[in-house]
Design a protein around this motif. Sequence first.
Motif, PDB file in Angstrom:
ATOM      1  N   TYR A 269     -11.602 -50.102 -33.415  1.00  0.00           N
ATOM      2  CA  TYR A 269     -11.005 -49.029 -34.272  1.00  0.00           C
ATOM      3  C   TYR A 269     -10.239 -49.321 -35.075  1.00  0.00           C
ATOM      4  CZ  TYR A 269     -13.304 -46.201 -30.303  1.00  0.00           C
ATOM      5  OH  TYR A 269     -14.248 -45.569 -29.435  1.00  0.00           O
ATOM      6  N   SER A 270      -9.815 -48.606 -36.178  1.00  0.00           N
ATOM      7  CA  SER A 270      -8.704 -49.098 -37.225  1.00  0.00           C
ATOM      8  C   SER A 270      -8.496 -47.794 -38.061  1.00  0.00           C
ATOM      9  CB  SER A 270      -9.604 -50.179 -38.285  1.00  0.00           C
ATOM     10  OG  SER A 270      -9.998 -51.051 -37.430  1.00  0.00           O
ATOM     11  N   LEU A 271      -7.183 -48.336 -38.667  1.00  0.00           N
ATOM     12  CA  LEU A 271      -6.768 -47.341 -39.510  1.00  0.00           C
ATOM     13  C   LEU A 271      -7.178 -47.424 -41.001  1.00  0.00           C
ATOM     14  CD1 LEU A 271      -4.589 -44.906 -40.200  1.00  0.00           C
ATOM     15  CD2 LEU A 271      -2.841 -46.817 -40.521  1.00  0.00           C
ATOM     16  N   ILE A 272      -7.679 -46.554 -41.655  1.00  0.00           N
ATOM     17  CA  ILE A 272      -8.352 -46.994 -43.017  1.00  0.00           C
ATOM     18  C   ILE A 272      -7.643 -46.170 -43.872  1.00  0.00           C
ATOM     19  CG2 ILE A 272     -10.477 -47.091 -44.112  1.00  0.00           C
ATOM     20  CD1 ILE A 272     -11.897 -47.354 -41.499  1.00  0.00           C
ATOM     21  N   TYR A 273      -7.134 -46.555 -45.054  1.00  0.00           N
ATOM     22  CA  TYR A 273      -6.285 -45.637 -45.931  1.00  0.00           C
ATOM     23  C   TYR A 273      -6.371 -46.311 -47.382  1.00  0.00           C
ATOM     24  CZ  TYR A 273      -2.714 -49.171 -45.450  1.00  0.00           C
ATOM     25  OH  TYR A 273      -2.019 -50.414 -45.347  1.00  0.00           O
TER      26      TYR A 273
END
Length: 297
Positions: A269-273
């Motif tokens: 799970y990752s923060l993507i931006y």
Amino acid sequence: MRYAYIPTINELHAFCACARTGSATRAASELNLTQSAVSRSLGTLEDRLGVRLFHRVKQRLVLSEAGRAFRREADGILADLGQAAMTVMAFGGHSKVLRLAVLPTFAKIWLTPRLKDFRALVPEITFDIVSRLEPVDFEADPFDAAIQRSDMLPANAELVPLMDERLVVVAAPGLTGARGGLADGELARLPLLQQTTRPNLWLDWFRDAGIDARSVLRGDRFEQFDMVIVAAISGLGIALVPEVLAEGEIAAGRLVRASERRLVVGEPYSLIYPARSAEIAGFAAFRDWLAGFGPAT
């Protein structure tokens, strides 16, 4: 640039109300207008478009072929405007809004219960959170960031890994009895709850154990992990779910670990931006707060 005729909001409201009710009189009552005002708006719309949107049949308005096609677009335009207005009102004038696309069950079970802690640190931030299973296109979608698995990273985006997706096998306490952890061969003989959007999870589990489970997979199917978890709590079968999504139910005693094994699958799970989001007020604080829960291991 010269634009074609663009209907007014009043004309769209009049048209859609007439389409719903089949009557200018009933449409006027619904819109709190006079019947003549609705008829004028409808007449102006038809004249400007150069087509008849309704057939007048025995004092009833019946959509023409052009009217049916136009209604789909008009309803969508009004719905989008209404949603935009509600969104702005919900923010109450806050300018610091983070628009997030998040995997549905992760948003419900993990992220949302923790937002109060972040709000205590940065009270001026307002969130607009949408569940999203598909990868985000930051050029086309109205999101500042996404929390998804890292293999959903689009081009030209940044990524902060948050935690591995470690799968555990869980069940209602009454389903496993006093036997505790079950061997994989025992699991294969029980109803195995399936997730339709991740249909290969049980195959991955048994393949890792050296068991061919293609002929024994059986059990009810559900679209999302939260539905699978509820089904397991209800005793419908054995569930294979990310540990991070089941830990609250395990701690509460509503689920127990039915196997001692864990299996890391897929991507963390990752923060993507997109890079531009780093300039949004409060985003760096949110990114750092999420990263504080620990990188993937």
